[in-house]
Design an enzyme around this catalytic site. Sequence first.
Site, PDB file in Angstrom:
ATOM      1  CB  CYS A  99      47.237   7.017 -51.975  1.00 49.02           C
ATOM      2  SG  CYS A  99      47.955   7.625 -53.343  1.00 49.02           S
TER       3      CYS A  99
HETATM    4  N1  LIG Z   1      50.659   7.128 -52.891  1.00 46.39           N
HETATM    5  C1  LIG Z   1      50.042   6.222 -53.480  1.00 46.39           C
HETATM    6  O1  LIG Z   1      49.823   5.198 -52.946  1.00 46.39           O
HETATM    7  C2  LIG Z   1      50.400   6.432 -55.168  1.00 46.39           C
HETATM    8  C3  LIG Z   1      49.364   5.281 -55.789  1.00 46.39           C
HETATM    9  C4  LIG Z   1      50.075   5.300 -57.237  1.00 46.39           C
HETATM   10  N2  LIG Z   1      51.239   4.546 -57.390  1.00 46.39           N
HETATM   11  C5  LIG Z   1      50.041   6.382 -57.924  1.00 46.39           C
HETATM   12  O2  LIG Z   1      50.979   7.055 -58.133  1.00 46.39           O
HETATM   13  O3  LIG Z   1      48.982   6.896 -58.386  1.00 46.39           O
END
Ligand SMILES: NC(=O)CC[C@H](N)C(=O)O
Length: 297
Positions: A2
């Site tokens: 992300c």
């Molecule tokens: N890869 C991440 O940081 C994911 C952020 C969050 N847990 C989501 O699923 O949207």
Amino acid sequence: MCGIIGLHLRDPALHPMLGRLLDDMLCGVSERGPDSVGIAVYGDEERNPPGHAAVSVLRAPGDLATTVAGLLPGTPAVTTQAAGDTTVLTAPVAVDALIAAVAAAAPGALVVGSGTDLVVYKGAGHPQDLARTYGLRDVTGWQGLAHTRMATESAINPEGCHPYSVGADQCLVHNGSFSNHATIRRELARQGVVFDSENDSEVGARFVAACLAEGDDLEKALLRLGETFDGFYTLLVTTADGFAVVRDEIACKPAVIAEHPRWVAMASEFRALADLPGIDEARIFEPDPGKVYTWQR
Ligand SMILES: NC(=O)CC[C@H](N)C(=O)O
């Protein structure tokens, strides 16, 4: 992964360039989250004119503006701007009144952002394609952020995109995963909080919104989040006048902050900051674990 970017402009001379700066920053984090993207912009007077509320809606029916106008006292002019999966409605009414009218007019629609200064766009697809769909380069304003998602906790769809904007002019974006979000979700639900998705980051956003509603400032709200949530996180949280960054106690997820007299910026990776004007004179640092960094307009 992300990817997160955020830009808080201190110098009004830069406001007309907000979209261009954000779009260039987004390039630097696109491959961290190729699933989907969400963008939030504060202070774009064309997209959310002064004296108006704006509400960003997913699954909006085509005739939403007319139906919403008919439900509002005095039948005010309601404008719609469609951009991919997101439709932005604006009207010269209070935020809560516009949200209530949208809910009554289109029970199947989902409000994903609202405020008097804020516009939110969300969609599944490649971040750079969607940035073009949203006209990101043309955006103006004093603050903006974007999140490119590689899903960990809920489906890849526009509902799962960040930012989670669950209070007027509030946004939260998250890199990481909360391990006890289901427990906190149940506690908040017992208090009457309603959720729109299965996403862990939404639970963080609802928790912060509840703290702010109780009168906490951003720093206090994020310190309380750190005491309550387990797991990994870099968070960027923005409000009508604030910009805040925090990482978990072991700083598991990356973040870089750059502070310049004309702006404050943060990103998951430095390369997203590299083209900002004056970057060579900026104070550049990695946020300390567990410390909340805030800036006010
Ligand atoms: N890869 C991440 O940081 C994911 C952020 C969050 N847990 C989501 O699923 O949207």
